[in-house]
Write a protein that holds these residues in place. Structure first.
Motif, PDB file in Angstrom:
ATOM      1  N   SER A   1      36.538  76.733  36.291  1.00 33.21           N
ATOM      2  CA  SER A   1      37.673  77.100  37.095  1.00 33.21           C
ATOM      3  C   SER A   1      38.310  75.901  37.964  1.00 33.21           C
ATOM      4  O   SER A   1      39.364  76.141  38.784  1.00 33.21           O
ATOM      5  CB  SER A   1      36.932  78.004  38.044  1.00 33.21           C
ATOM      6  N   GLY A   2      37.676  74.691  37.651  1.00 34.68           N
ATOM      7  CA  GLY A   2      38.612  73.535  38.246  1.00 34.68           C
ATOM      8  C   GLY A   2      38.369  73.587  39.636  1.00 34.68           C
ATOM      9  O   GLY A   2      38.918  72.814  40.477  1.00 34.68           O
ATOM     10  N   LEU A   3      37.198  73.917  40.299  1.00 30.83           N
ATOM     11  CA  LEU A   3      36.855  73.842  41.788  1.00 30.83           C
ATOM     12  C   LEU A   3      36.159  72.793  42.067  1.00 30.83           C
ATOM     13  O   LEU A   3      34.659  72.488  41.781  1.00 30.83           O
ATOM     14  CB  LEU A   3      36.166  75.163  42.327  1.00 30.83           C
ATOM     15  N   VAL A   4      36.554  71.436  41.986  1.00 31.32           N
ATOM     16  CA  VAL A   4      35.874  70.366  42.071  1.00 31.32           C
ATOM     17  C   VAL A   4      35.091  70.016  43.339  1.00 31.32           C
ATOM     18  O   VAL A   4      34.054  69.534  43.228  1.00 31.32           O
ATOM     19  CB  VAL A   4      37.056  69.093  41.897  1.00 31.32           C
ATOM     20  N   GLN A   5      35.888  70.466  44.595  1.00 32.80           N
ATOM     21  CA  GLN A   5      35.201  70.081  45.908  1.00 32.80           C
ATOM     22  C   GLN A   5      33.912  71.020  45.700  1.00 32.80           C
ATOM     23  O   GLN A   5      32.908  70.561  46.402  1.00 32.80           O
ATOM     24  CB  GLN A   5      36.063  70.614  47.004  1.00 32.80           C
TER      25      GLN A   5
ATOM     26  N   ARG B   1      38.135  66.718  33.596  1.00 30.31           N
ATOM     27  CA  ARG B   1      39.040  67.739  33.371  1.00 30.31           C
ATOM     28  C   ARG B   1      39.939  67.957  34.561  1.00 30.31           C
ATOM     29  O   ARG B   1      41.292  68.270  34.524  1.00 30.31           O
ATOM     30  CB  ARG B   1      38.394  69.146  33.207  1.00 30.31           C
ATOM     31  N   ALA B   2      39.479  67.484  35.659  1.00 34.12           N
ATOM     32  CA  ALA B   2      40.647  67.435  36.999  1.00 34.12           C
ATOM     33  C   ALA B   2      41.375  66.137  36.857  1.00 34.12           C
ATOM     34  O   ALA B   2      42.142  65.989  37.785  1.00 34.12           O
ATOM     35  CB  ALA B   2      39.851  67.499  38.113  1.00 34.12           C
ATOM     36  N   GLY B   3      41.216  65.446  35.921  1.00 35.11           N
ATOM     37  CA  GLY B   3      42.029  64.139  35.724  1.00 35.11           C
ATOM     38  C   GLY B   3      41.570  63.121  36.540  1.00 35.11           C
ATOM     39  O   GLY B   3      41.861  61.842  36.586  1.00 35.11           O
ATOM     40  N   GLN B   4      40.203  63.184  37.193  1.00 33.78           N
ATOM     41  CA  GLN B   4      39.492  61.980  37.955  1.00 33.78           C
ATOM     42  C   GLN B   4      38.708  61.214  37.056  1.00 33.78           C
ATOM     43  O   GLN B   4      37.292  61.254  37.126  1.00 33.78           O
ATOM     44  CB  GLN B   4      38.729  62.586  38.964  1.00 33.78           C
ATOM     45  N   LEU B   5      39.162  60.553  35.819  1.00 33.44           N
ATOM     46  CA  LEU B   5      38.313  59.911  34.776  1.00 33.44           C
ATOM     47  C   LEU B   5      37.826  58.714  35.442  1.00 33.44           C
ATOM     48  O   LEU B   5      36.487  58.501  34.934  1.00 33.44           O
ATOM     49  CB  LEU B   5      39.306  59.548  33.827  1.00 33.44           C
ATOM     50  N   GLU B   6      38.346  58.147  36.156  1.00 31.42           N
ATOM     51  CA  GLU B   6      37.805  56.811  36.873  1.00 31.42           C
ATOM     52  C   GLU B   6      36.530  57.103  37.782  1.00 31.42           C
ATOM     53  O   GLU B   6      35.317  56.719  37.596  1.00 31.42           O
ATOM     54  CB  GLU B   6      38.919  55.954  37.633  1.00 31.42           C
ATOM     55  N   GLN B   7      36.741  58.312  38.358  1.00 39.67           N
ATOM     56  CA  GLN B   7      35.683  58.646  39.296  1.00 39.67           C
ATOM     57  C   GLN B   7      34.394  59.474  38.596  1.00 39.67           C
ATOM     58  O   GLN B   7      33.306  59.130  38.786  1.00 39.67           O
ATOM     59  CB  GLN B   7      35.949  59.890  40.060  1.00 39.67           C
TER      60      GLN B   7
END
Length: 740
Positions: free
Chosen positions: A483-487, A517-523
């Motif tokens: 669901s993309g709930l990163v936090q 998937r959220a685009g935070q590839l470096e993290q």
């Protein structure tokens, strides 16, 4: 003295020591009760039986000698039902022999052997001063019939009466202690073994080895085994089977090797455990060697060995060989049925597993929880919701309707067959919910992307005082990931340690996927570098998949390199890299990957989709025209494509991983297997019917977008299970929120 009242009960064979008449004239004798008894010799040439009183046999013509103890011993050994035992006990009372501890002990043992436990206890209680042999008889009776608590109670009473146990008492007691289990009581018995001087008794020591092994104290079992001055085959069997049953197959095999070096000839009992050990370590080669030895020893038809061989071949994927053993048994027991059903279910033969389970039910063979869990697994793999409902209905009428592990399997089955709501119904009706069943429900919600329900269930679980485990958090992280709930996912990951749970590889891969998937590839990459464990395939695979979504070729190539190092022959890694290059339109690199795949002999499996219509599954491949209704299917498909274009749908041509022209690309996209399945479903069901489709690969972007719009155009709910998760399409929306 003649009998005053005679009641003929049954005929028993005449013992040789009591025969003095010619064999042609003496055929049998009967007991005559209750006031006294007599022998009755039946003469085939005379209509009247000859009745003899045991008190007066001086008749020279018969020359009969009477030994009351031997006589009653014979009668007890010849008894076949409770009526015989009652008569014998009555006569012992009449003749004043009720004080014979030897005969009473034999009577208790016979009652036990015939299954009359309550009667054995009655006989025991009527004896005023039982000796150790009689105490052993009643303890053995309870232990033999799995009345372990009663056996321990009698042992305690025996000690209160000041009767010292002997070498025959301890084995039955230790069996009772392992059966409950009563570990502390067993340890006290161990101490008494030393106190009474039986530390060198091999029979008693073997029982101690078996007791500790069955109670999961394999280290203590090994200490006892190592201290044996003399080891019998039973000693070796006990320790080998202990290691095999306690999840240490390699040690079991090592001890078996030592046993062979000492020239101890194995029996079939130890070979059962050896086969289990080879099965657990997936060493089919050595398992076959044992099989060959069994054939040479003439033991291949020993029932327990047949079960072990069936299980070994079934778990190794050799289901045809396993079935041949199964079919050889005239009356296979439940363990054999379980081995075969489980073997089918775990090796891609789910339909055969269900078929065998149905046969088992038809033949009225008593099932157990293992049978049901294997059958439920098979239903899960078939993916048919109708079949899942049938299984649920069957279990609802069985003794296992409230069984936690069975209901956990049902929840998983419903969730994977497309209905998390039915899964919730099973969850709600299950009493005494433990962490396993809570976790199954949370995982089910996560699989369907219903993150809020998953988190709510987790909060309710905490309020109920149930402590979560690693599976609970895996389900929560999966739900957040879908669901993309990163936090929320990040917080839950760090909350694991509050419960003393160390994250595993799958937890880390969920977080990498969540960030990526959220685009935070470096993290995500930094997270991998700081992992306290070595990143595995699932972690690097999650990063590569995220790189494909966001077209980060450089980082994706690095992830692919790591994957190739870990598993150079996993075709999925090459397909992922090829997809990454294709999404970036690097067609020359796509070609290079395909050449590399050919050089390694790797062939990508064809995509296929299954749709359930009236409880039957139909399969479709891309561009498939083999179906009997193929003409109607493609007409419906063309109609859908026209309606999609009229609604403004534009194909996502980047979903095709080849450098094709536009017309070829568009044609390939609309012929994907799930599109064919949808078309078939529409022409085969009534308006408004939900379509349920299972796809073996991940859904492509184009088919996902098209299916959303189709659901609105045809006013249907379309449920698609792909290789990653479930998608519920309705009114041009998907449950995943376009995040998958």
């Amino acid at each position: 003295m003649a009998a005053t009242l005679i009641k003929r009960v049954s005929l028993l064979p005449l013992p040789a020591k009591f025969r003095t008449l010619a064999p042609s004239t003496v055929t049998s004798f009967e007991f005559m009760f209750p006031l006294s008894f007599s022998f009755t010799f039946l003469n085939p040439y005379c209509s009247s039986p000859l009745k003899l009183d045991p008190y007066c046999y001086d008749d020279q013509s018969l020359n009969f000698s009477y030994d009351s103890e031997s006589f009653f011993l014979f009668l007890i050994d010849s008894s076949t039902n409770k009526s015989h035992l009652h008569q014998i006990q009555a006569q012992l009372l009449v003749l004043g022999l009720q004080g014979s501890g030897f005969l009473i002990t034999k009577l208790v043992n016979c009652s036990s052997n015939l299954g009359y436990v309550s009667y054995a206890r009655q006989v025991f209680d009527e004896f005023t001063d039982p000796d150790v042999f009689l105490w052993n008889a009643i303890i053995r009776c309870y232990s033999k019939h799995n009345a372990f608590a009663e056996a321990i109670e009698m042992y305690a009473r025996m000690q209160e009466m000041g009767v010292s146990p002997d070498g025959f008492t301890f084995p039955h007691m230790l069996k009772a202690c392992s059966g409950l289990p009563a570990i502390e009581m067993g340890r006290r018995v161990h101490g008494q073994v030393f106190r009474h001087g039986f530390e060198s008794d091999v029979f008693v020591q073997n029982s101690l080895v078996a007791f500790y092994a069955k109670c999961g104290r394999i280290e203590r079992a090994r200490i006892v085994f190592d201290g044996l001055g003399e080891r019998s085959i039973v000693s070796w069997t006990s320790i080998i089977s202990g290691y095999a049953q306690n999840g240490q197959p390699l040690e079991a095999l090592r001890i078996f090797s030592l046993m062979r070096k000492l020239n101890v000839k194995p029996d079939w009992i130890v070979l059962v455990s050896v086969l289990k050990a080879y099965t657990d370590v997936e060493d089919l080669g050595h398992g076959r060697c044992v099989h060959s030895c069994l054939v040479k020893m003439g033991l291949e038809f020993e029932p327990d060995l047949v079960i072990s061989l069936t299980s070994m071949y079934a778990k190794s994927g050799q289901v045809m060989v396993a079935r041949s053993f199964f079919d050889k048994m005239k009356k296979p027991n439940v363990i054999l049925w379980n081995a075969m059903i489980s073997g089918y279910a775990k090796n891609g033969h789910a339909e055969k597993a269900v078929e065998l389970f149905r046969e088992m039910i038809t033949r009225s063979i008593r099932i157990d929880s293992i049978t049901l869990r294997s059958a439920i697994l098979a239903c899960t793999q078939v993916g048919s919701l109708e079949l899942a409902k049938w299984m649920d209905d069957y279990i609802s009428e069985s003794d296992y309707r409230n069984h936690v592990f069975v209901n956990t399997a049902l929840i998983d089955m419903y969730a994977k067959c497309g209905s998390v709501d039915f899964a919730r119904m099973v969850f709600d009706r299950t009493p005494n919910k433990d962490v396993v069943i809570w976790s199954a429900m949370i995982v089910g919600y996560g699989l369907h992307g219903r993150v809020r329900e998953a988190i709510d269930a987790y909060r309710s679980m905490e309020k109920a005082g149930v402590v979560p485990n690693d599976v609970t958090f895996l389900g929560l992280l999966t739900a957040c990931n879908h669901s993309g709930l990163v936090q929320e996912g990040w917080e839950l990951f760090h909350h694991m340690r509050d419960y003393g749970i160390e994250p595993g590889s799958h937890h880390y891969s969920c977080v990498v996927d969540l960030l990526g998937r959220a685009g935070q590839l470096e993290q995500a990459y930094d997270f991998i570098k700081k992992m306290p464990i070595e990143p595995g395939k699932s972690v690097w695979g999650a990063l590569l998949s995220s790189c494909k979504i966001h077209r980060n070729v450089t980082l994706g190539e690095y992830a692919a390199k790591k994957l190739f190092q870990l598993d150079p022959y996993e075709i999925g890694h090459y397909v992922q890299l090829s997809n990454l290059y294709a999404s970036a339109r690097l067609w020359d690199r796509v070609a290079q990957v395909r050449v590399l795949m050919r050089e390694k002999g790797l062939i990508k499996g064809l995509g296929h989709s299954l749709i359930e219509i009236n409880g039957k599954l139909e399969a479709f491949h891309v561009g498939d025209k083999s179906h009997p209704r193929s003409k109607e299917i493609y007409e419906e498909l063309e109609s859908l494509e026209r309606r999609l274009k009229e609604a403004g749908f534009v194909p996502h041509t980047e979903s095709v991983l080849h450098d094709l022209n536009y017309e070829e690309t568009e044609e390939t996209l609309c012929n994907h297997s799930e599109r064919l399945a949808i078309a078939y479903g529409l022409i085969s069901t009534a308006p408004g019917t939900t379509l349920r489709i299972t796809k073996n690969l991940r859904a492509c972007v184009n088919c996902h977008a098209a299916t959303k719009l189709i659901s609105k155009l045809v006013n249907r709910e379309i449920v698609v299970r792909d290789a990653k998760r479930f998608h519920h399409f309705k009114d041009a929306c998907c449950s995943c929120g376009d995040y998958w």
